[in-house]
Scaffold this active site. Structure first.
Site, short mmCIF file in Angstrom:
data_model
loop_
_atom_site.label_atom_id
_atom_site.label_comp_id
_atom_site.label_asym_id
_atom_site.label_seq_id
_atom_site.Cartn_x
_atom_site.Cartn_y
_atom_site.Cartn_z
N HIS A 166 42.42 30.09 36.65
CA HIS A 166 43.14 30.06 35.37
C HIS A 166 44.33 29.10 35.45
O HIS A 166 45.39 29.40 34.90
CB HIS A 166 43.65 31.46 34.99
CG HIS A 166 42.57 32.34 34.44
ND1 HIS A 166 42.12 32.23 33.14
CD2 HIS A 166 41.84 33.34 35.00
CE1 HIS A 166 41.17 33.14 32.92
NE2 HIS A 166 40.96 33.81 34.04
N ASP A 225 42.75 36.81 38.71
CA ASP A 225 41.47 37.21 38.13
C ASP A 225 40.55 36.01 37.90
O ASP A 225 40.97 34.86 37.84
CB ASP A 225 41.70 37.90 36.79
CG ASP A 225 42.53 37.03 35.85
OD1 ASP A 225 43.48 36.36 36.34
OD2 ASP A 225 42.24 37.00 34.65
N GLU A 226 39.30 36.30 37.81
CA GLU A 226 38.27 35.39 37.29
C GLU A 226 38.28 33.99 37.90
O GLU A 226 38.22 32.99 37.20
CB GLU A 226 38.41 35.26 35.76
CG GLU A 226 38.18 36.57 35.04
CD GLU A 226 38.28 36.40 33.53
OE1 GLU A 226 37.52 37.07 32.82
OE2 GLU A 226 39.11 35.60 33.07
N ASN A 227 38.37 33.93 39.20
CA ASN A 227 38.18 32.65 39.87
C ASN A 227 36.68 32.51 40.13
O ASN A 227 36.09 33.27 40.88
CB ASN A 227 38.96 32.67 41.19
CG ASN A 227 38.58 31.51 42.09
OD1 ASN A 227 38.03 30.50 41.64
ND2 ASN A 227 38.87 31.67 43.37
#
Lengths: 700, 700
Positions: free
Chosen positions: A265, A328-330
């Site tokens: 992100h 988050d969300e790598n």
């Protein structure tokens, strides 16, 4: 009055009733009934006799050590009280020291609270006809009590009062947060400030400020100025503005926890510093939404040198004990494709990307620790060997929160509180960080610190954000503050409508921007038909808006019908209740209101059409407006049959159900939410079991 | 439809008509009619054939040297266009260089404008079905043209367009200002910003920022920090905030002229620096309003040393050529009573306080000159020996402005533009800095630079200030920009309603805060009756609110009915027109609308009563609401007589006129403004010339 006049007058009254049904809010706590209108509900409340009259001679004293923060809060409280009652108070200074005895509000507290996890926020409020006494351990607790007091303002013949009550109160959870995403759409300082006011009104105590994202780096960074210069389109908070917000929050007993989301992100960071990425640049600020590839390179020394300096600056800027590192969300794509990173993993024995990210987190943790900060991050940061003072924020849900608590980690629940997803207040309200059937031990339960509502901003602008936060976040605030047993959804909705009005005094736009946006859509015409239409419409829930054939970007207009439709369309909710009432108890009053509502909807399409013709932006709802008209007509027919006790053919029912099915189709990224109530009416019509053909044959 | 249904339906429609009459605004420039909806009206406009269609493929290019300010303005323009039309544009970058030819907006300009008096603001806008070409000498002129373009957005079947027109435009006066008083009530940065947006939309170019007053010193002063620390209650602008506002204004082609009001109106300065006053302190921040005694001592060296340092700091902070020194309303009391000052005057041969103030002004002028600033001040600063580059701002009126111009001084008109006094837009609109019958020579006329609307803030808060500024200030802006001959009041009102809606897109609260404030007053009940009532009510004009038996201070609540009543109550204005129409031309349509309006008013008191009972803050309007009901009843009776051609007795007329007289009495600092229209109806009834007694005798 002539017969015709009387009929016109009746119609007029019935229109008013409809208006009331559509747009009015439940009454405030005016008049001394026994209902409690507070939100969040306090731990204990005992009703006393009589009331304390608020007169122009109303005085306020603060006992105990002088505390500028509480004095300012008290000043604001008096100004809000004057604003609501129109009273010109004769005394406008806060008196020091002594209990006022008769005729005033006396505040006392023991010490200045520290804005930190587990600080004491308890208070006791004792209102009699003689005076108001507010006691607290900390000034922060006293501020919570002042908000309760303001929610108690009532009217009696001739003036305003506080009803006699005795309240003892403290929160169930110590971490009660609202996340505001200033990245996907930038939120100017005044948006943040008015929402801090709203938070304090419902006793939330943490602003989780999401400050960096693919779409924007929103903090002035003096050490690495290309971060904000190249990563923000000029839309960032200066140090002064950040301090101003932190001070503003502190003045309301609210902590500010900044989030710097890494290692994924992070596109906007890499625009100015592409050499820190896991793939060669150049990078540009991301305009689309979703999980993106750009990720910091966790294998290079330069990365940690950068973060060391970065967090040195941010640690001195943000006073809170915690810094949120996202995590988050790598998606790991850049890591997979970079041979040097792969080699590094092999060398270090890091078996997968998750292990690599754990390595990264640990190094970041060391940096934060060096600057005396504790770490908080999303689910993904959890590792069994991390120190026990970190906090895991769960977007994945109760299960991962439970696991963490059992392993000795503190956690926060956010799953179920994603207010950007346009779900109902009741959905969020009934979601509990520690459900009644939780298997956690008392010790483990204490590790669940509370939760946070998350205002992700892909689909909100400064113009609409308040309407996505409020009033639903007040329901979530109650979940975090009040005892677990407080779960009456109807009563919550009743009180939500009261607080919704009170929140307007902070300049929050959750109510007033709706009609403003309607005026823009209506191109100067009367907005009434649009208002009626919107009473039956909600935005699509979840992530569905992203899958309607249009790709949203940060440039997309957020000014269409869907953007002013709100979750919990009040009319739809009330219609459902009325239908249930009528079908079960045949209440004539319900019948009339259902009839009026459906009739107005039936006629509304013809009234809305001229607006649609004039404003091409409304074209996308033409079919939905027509469908509303058709299903309202079907509902009216059904009602008529029910009243007359008439039977219908099975294909009549089939045909109406087809209408309903068609009406359910989303249009303009919004949907009609009255199909269920009307469906119940259609279901309730007695069916002959015959098709119309066999019926007409039979009747021949 | 049954007969009864049809009657109900008719009533419903008539209610809608009434709603439309009450609350709707005239239509936007949608559809290609020949009216011009622009405000201010341009110097010249020629209508072409066809329209330019605004599609998702709409592109924008800026030709000529890159200019960040114009690029940002163009970005905002596209975002506003997307917001109004709901279009997802495929291109969201601004292209450099070349004329786009087909399919886009091409902007070119010659040079970057300087934000200074007499800068070129001209532009030409050429719209054909093939493209839009905007040309200007400066980027500031181009920005003015962008605002015109946004006002031209129209709808045609299937989409939005710009109609084909050719516009050549430049302003009549070079100084077109709005004064905002941030002192009597502090106005946070976002209030200033959104009003700067509003100003740019109507092509105003000077924010005159009133920053110091008896009631507050609103600027951070690093040289003398006790000024803001002790003089502001913590409500002041930091240097960073001031710079932010100045940059924001500059981005919109608006100059910021700060006012530091001296030597009077200065109590708040003297709280921290009492030694500079003409009488011994201590001083406290003033909470009342009006002309106060505290005044700087103009005889002491320390005073000028102080101002030298003070203006050194302020001159570097505010980039504009001009600094406003106020200079108004020094009552001279402290000077009269101070023997040292009297001795000084004798010694210097200063014969009166006026001469002493002239001495003071001259010394201040020297300081300003030293820091390369020019001086502007109110009427009182005028002295025949001052240099000719100063500007006199006239609150006394046209005459003093004329005198100054004849003596070679530049001047601004503010008298007649005091928007705090709640007068009608037409009153301000017809007030001209250089009236057509002016005796000034062409050379002298040039010295009249324009004018300023003045938003003094004794009786406005951040919640209400927008509603006192807008939309009336748009009428004043037209006076300053458009040719002198543009004076059609009806057409101005029509266009005012259009711009009022467009101004909402900046977050301005002039429309939306009204209902918000009604919701607060209504205590949760349906606000409809309050809305109807307010259609007939305006706040008291002029300074009358200060003489109603209540003394306003900076603590007084500004949340009552009077605070949301607005000048130019639209329904009242329209009713007057309808009555004129009907009485002259007997239009049946007018008759119906008058009838409906009066009937609703007649019935409204009974509907409003429950709200008044519930909300004690509404008690003050109970009598006025009843009177509205009574005079509406009288109007209905009169109308019936007129229609029937019936005659009435002279005491019937007398009795109705007494009702009207009673109804004119102010209540709650507001007044009914429909007595004139209803009075006309009563006047129009034929009178038998007999009293009812003689009449009944005669008929016996």
């Amino acid at each position: 009055m002539t017969g015709q006049e009387s009929c016109r007058f009746l119609k007029f009254i019935s229109h008013l009733l409809f208006c009331a049904l559509l747009f009015s809010f439940a009454s405030w706590s005016f008049a001394s009934d026994t209902r409690c209108d507070l939100i969040p509900l306090p731990l204990s409340l005992t009703t006393g006799d009589g009331v304390f009259h608020i007169t122009p001679q109303f005085r306020i004293a603060v006992e105990g050590k002088g505390n500028e923060r509480l004095l300012r809060a008290t000043d604001r409280m008096r100004q809000r009280l004057a604003g609501r009652t129109g009273i010109f108070f004769t005394s406008n200074t806060i008196e020091p020291g002594k209990n006022l005895g008769n005729g005033g509000l006396s505040i006392s507290f023991e010490r200045t609270g520290r804005l930190a996890l587990h600080e004491d926020e308890s208070y006791a409020l004792d209102i009699t006809s003689e005076g108001v006494i507010l006691k607290a351990v900390t000034d922060i607790g006293a501020m919570r009590g002042l908000e309760t007091l303001l929610q108690l303002v009532s009217a009696v013949p001739g003036g305003y009062c506080f009803p006699a009550v005795f309240i003892q109160d403290h929160p169930r959870f110590p971490w009660r947060g609202l996340l505001i995403d200033s990245c996907r759409h930038f939120m100017p300082v005044d948006v943040i400030k008015r929402n801090l006011d709203g938070m304090s009104a419902v006793k939330l105590n943490v602003l989780h400020w999401h400050l960096t994202e693919d779409q924007g780096f929103r903090v002035e960074c003096k050490t690495f100025p290309e971060l904000h210069r190249l990563g923000s389109d000029g839309l960032y908070y200066t140090h002064d503005q950040l301090k101003e917000v932190i001070r503003y929050a502190s003045d309301r007993g609210i902590r500010v926890v900044p989030e710097f989301d890494i290692p994924g992100h992070s596109t906007s960071w890499l625009v100015g510093y592409p050499e820190l990425a896991s793939a060669p640049g150049p990078y540009a600020i991301e305009r689309g939404f979703g999980v993106k590839d750009p990720t910091f390179d966790p294998t290079r020394k330069a990365t940690y040198k950068f973060f060391d300096k970065f967090f040195a600056e941010m640690s001195s800027l943000f006073p809170d004990d915690y810094i949120h590192i996202g995590g988050d969300e790598n998606n790991g794509k850049q890591w997979d494709e970079n041979p040097a990173i792969q080699a590094f993993m092999k060398k270090k024995g890091l078996k997968d990307n998750h292990a690599l990210q754990a390595y990264f987190n640990e190094r970041i943790l060391n940096i934060l620790t060096k600057y005396k900060k504790k770490m908080i991050g999303w689910d993904e940061i959890y590792q069994p060997y991390l120190p026990k003072n970190i906090v895991i924020q769960s977007w994945r849900g109760e299960e991962s929160l439970r696991d963490a608590a059992q392993k000795g980690y503190m956690g926060l629940l956010s799953r179920g509180y994603y207010i950007d997803l346009a779900k109902s207040a009741s959905h969020h309200y009934l979601n509990d960080p520690v459900p009644q059937d939780s298997v956690l031990t008392p010790e483990e339960r204490k590790r669940v610190l509370g939760g946070e509502a998350t205002m992700w901003s892909e689909l909100v602008s400064p113009e609409t954000v308040d309407s996505r936060i409020w009033p639903r976040t007040a329901a979530i605030a109650e979940r975090f503050w009040s005892p677990a047993g407080v779960r009456d959804v109807d009563d919550m909705y009743r009180r939500l409508e009261i607080i919704a009005l009170q929140l307007e005094e902070f300049g929050l736009t959750h109510i007033k921007n709706r009609e403003m946006m309607m005026r823009r859509l209506a191109g100067g015409m009367d907005i009434e038909p649009l208002k009626v239409f919107l009473g039956a419409v909600e935005p699509l829930e979840g992530y569905a808006r992203h899958h309607q054939g249009v790709t949203y970007t940060s440039f997309s207009p957020l000014t269409r019908v869907v953007d002013l439709a709100i979750p919990d369309a009040a009319v739809a909710r009330r219609l459902e209740k009325l239908v249930d009432n009528y079908l079960v108890r045949r209440e004539p009053n319900s019948l009339d209101l259902i009839n009026d509502t459906l009739r107005i909807w039936k006629d509304n399409h013809q009234r809305l059409l001229p607006l649609i013709r004039r404003s091409p932006v409304l074209a996308e709802i033409e079919g939905m407006s027509e469908d509303l008209s058709l299903i309202a007509g079907a509902g009216l027919e059904a009602l008529e049959m029910i009243v007359a006790g008439q039977e219908v053919s099975s294909d009549w029912i089939l045909q109406k159900k087809e209408l309903l099915e068609k009406a359910k189709k989303p249009r303009g990224h919004a949907e009609l939410v009255v199909t269920s109530a009307i469906g119940k009416l259609i279901e309730a019509v007695s069916c002959t079991g015959q098709t119309s053909q066999t019926q007409s044959e039979a009747s021949r």
